[in-house]
Design a protein around this motif. Sequence first.
Motif, short mmCIF file in Angstrom:
data_model
loop_
_atom_site.label_atom_id
_atom_site.label_comp_id
_atom_site.label_asym_id
_atom_site.label_seq_id
_atom_site.Cartn_x
_atom_site.Cartn_y
_atom_site.Cartn_z
N ARG A 148 -5.44 10.08 1.10
CA ARG A 148 -3.95 9.43 1.45
C ARG A 148 -3.71 9.68 2.55
O ARG A 148 -2.98 8.43 3.16
CB ARG A 148 -3.16 10.51 0.48
CG ARG A 148 -3.35 10.10 -0.98
CD ARG A 148 -2.64 10.92 -2.08
NE ARG A 148 -0.97 10.34 -1.71
CZ ARG A 148 -0.20 11.10 -2.66
NH1 ARG A 148 -0.17 11.68 -3.49
NH2 ARG A 148 0.98 10.66 -2.26
N GLU A 149 -3.86 10.50 3.47
CA GLU A 149 -3.25 10.91 4.67
C GLU A 149 -4.15 9.77 5.65
O GLU A 149 -3.48 9.28 6.46
CB GLU A 149 -3.69 12.24 5.45
CG GLU A 149 -2.73 13.17 5.22
CD GLU A 149 -3.40 14.53 5.54
OE1 GLU A 149 -4.12 14.59 6.44
OE2 GLU A 149 -3.02 15.65 4.79
N ASP A 206 -2.42 6.51 4.80
CA ASP A 206 -1.11 6.54 5.36
C ASP A 206 -1.29 5.84 7.08
O ASP A 206 -0.55 5.21 7.30
CB ASP A 206 -0.38 7.68 5.29
CG ASP A 206 0.09 8.19 4.00
OD1 ASP A 206 -0.06 7.14 3.17
OD2 ASP A 206 0.32 9.30 3.75
N LYS A 207 -2.17 6.58 7.49
CA LYS A 207 -2.22 6.23 9.05
C LYS A 207 -2.69 5.07 9.35
O LYS A 207 -2.20 4.23 9.97
CB LYS A 207 -3.50 7.23 9.61
CG LYS A 207 -3.33 7.19 10.90
CD LYS A 207 -4.28 8.45 11.55
CE LYS A 207 -4.29 8.45 13.01
NZ LYS A 207 -5.50 9.34 13.57
N ALA A 258 0.32 2.73 8.69
CA ALA A 258 1.27 2.78 9.77
C ALA A 258 0.94 2.01 10.92
O ALA A 258 1.78 1.24 11.56
CB ALA A 258 1.67 4.37 10.09
N HIS A 278 -2.08 2.21 -3.10
CA HIS A 278 -1.28 3.35 -2.54
C HIS A 278 -0.11 3.04 -1.69
O HIS A 278 -0.35 1.88 -0.96
CB HIS A 278 -2.60 3.88 -1.49
CG HIS A 278 -1.98 5.15 -0.45
ND1 HIS A 278 -1.41 6.32 -1.16
CD2 HIS A 278 -1.58 4.80 0.76
CE1 HIS A 278 -0.82 6.76 0.10
NE2 HIS A 278 -1.13 6.12 1.08
N THR A 279 1.01 3.61 -1.87
CA THR A 279 2.16 3.42 -1.18
C THR A 279 2.53 4.65 -0.64
O THR A 279 2.87 5.72 -1.30
CB THR A 279 3.09 2.86 -2.08
OG1 THR A 279 2.64 1.75 -2.68
CG2 THR A 279 4.30 2.64 -1.34
N PRO A 280 2.69 4.92 0.58
CA PRO A 280 2.89 6.05 1.41
C PRO A 280 4.00 6.81 0.75
O PRO A 280 5.14 6.20 0.22
CB PRO A 280 3.12 5.81 2.85
CG PRO A 280 2.26 4.52 3.09
CD PRO A 280 2.34 3.76 1.82
N ASP A 290 2.74 -1.77 4.25
CA ASP A 290 3.38 -0.80 3.39
C ASP A 290 2.53 -0.52 2.17
O ASP A 290 2.89 0.43 1.40
CB ASP A 290 4.77 -1.61 2.92
CG ASP A 290 5.82 -1.85 4.06
OD1 ASP A 290 5.65 -1.02 5.07
OD2 ASP A 290 6.45 -2.93 4.03
#
Length: 440
Positions: A17-18, A21-22, A25, A73-75, A30
């Motif tokens: 997930r991290e 996210d990266k 970003a 996946h949505t942060p 999104d």
Amino acid sequence: MIDRLASLYPQHLATVRERADKALALTGHDHLLIAAGLPPRKFLDDQDYPFVASPHFRHWLPLTDAPGSWIVHTPGQRPRLVFLQPRDYWHVVPEAPSGYWVEHFDIAVVRTVEEAVAQLPGAQTRRAVIAPDQPALAGIEAGHPQDVLDILHWHRSYKTPYELALMREASRIGARAHRAAEQAFRAGASELGIHQAYLAAAGAIDAELPYASIVALNQHGAVLHYTHFDHVAPDYHRSFLIDAGANACGYASDITRTYAGRGEDQFQSLIDSVEAAQLSFAAKVRAGQSYPELHIHAHHVLAGVLREHGFIRMEPESAVATGVTAAFFPHGLGHPIGLQVHDVAGFQQGERGGSIPRPAGHPYLRMTRTLEPGMVVTIEPGLYFIDMLLAELRERPVAKDIDWERVELFKPYGGIRIEDDVACTGGEPENLTRDAFAQA
Ligand code: GLY
Ligand code: MN
Ligand code: MN
């Protein structure tokens, strides 16, 4: 095993997930939408090729039989699984999700491919889609935005403890099946018979293996990707090369062994030398080791083996410089391995992409990076007696420093390859394959 996976999975998912996210970003998205994909349809037919879920999908959860499903996946939100369970009495329908990973997902069960797509963040959102180009995926854009992929692929080089646990399991299954294959060879089986013994011991069908097995008796070992299976056993079992892997929840092992028939002492002695070399290369899978330099080092050591066994008379340096070793060892030392047998990012320069070129004269090397903890690579040196390459070599001035009679003597054995999967750690390498054979 399951308990161990259950305890490692939350940290794995947090890492995945991290990383996502990266990637989102840094690329201005999104949502990340990952399709499992669908089985490809055969041309002008109503039959499909075997289904293999996308490696990106398998990275998130150990669900390999989920055609038409999606991960969203949505942060900041729990990941969602849109799970396709069609109403279908013709085929086996994927079972309702169960297992240690289920509690970490919001799961929506849908009945059609279209319903699955309707559950996804729409085209008006800043979504990054990773999906194969399949018209049947109900009109969603096929996507692999390269900037997103570069970041995800880069990080896939670094295996989590959960992934390493699955790769150990894939190695254990493979080692058990390799033992059965060796027994079948010793019992005089055909290539097909050996292959069947392998599959039975692996508890798998062909389509479940991470790649097409190479089961080569005698001179067939000289065909690097020999994926034919003779149904009839040869009169004499002189040598046996088997390159076959196994799959654990979508993670691969890739293992090669070479055996000499009974009384084939000369060939066994050459196998022993290649194996000693192979083990010395595996011992160099350490943080900071340049993989292409290890590949070139392997050429020098194998030149020494060729000289020691009387095939060449020149110094190892000159055998490498003149391309003589490349005629006997015409492939790369190995490659990254993980969710794919030839895993991603073997050439990648950094998180944002770029490519590290191969050293000149080594067109088949699949890994040009420097090793770091968490990477898993294969170490698979070989020596082969390949007619086409030897005929070319014979036309060159260096041919005078080669003992062609000795080369001819070894052609009926085909070749030797020995391949282990080795994890780079902060200290000693972990040889997944040798450990697995020790337990098999
Ligand atoms: N089995 C494919 C490879 O060794 O790379
Ligand atoms: Mn390999
Ligand atoms: Mn292999």
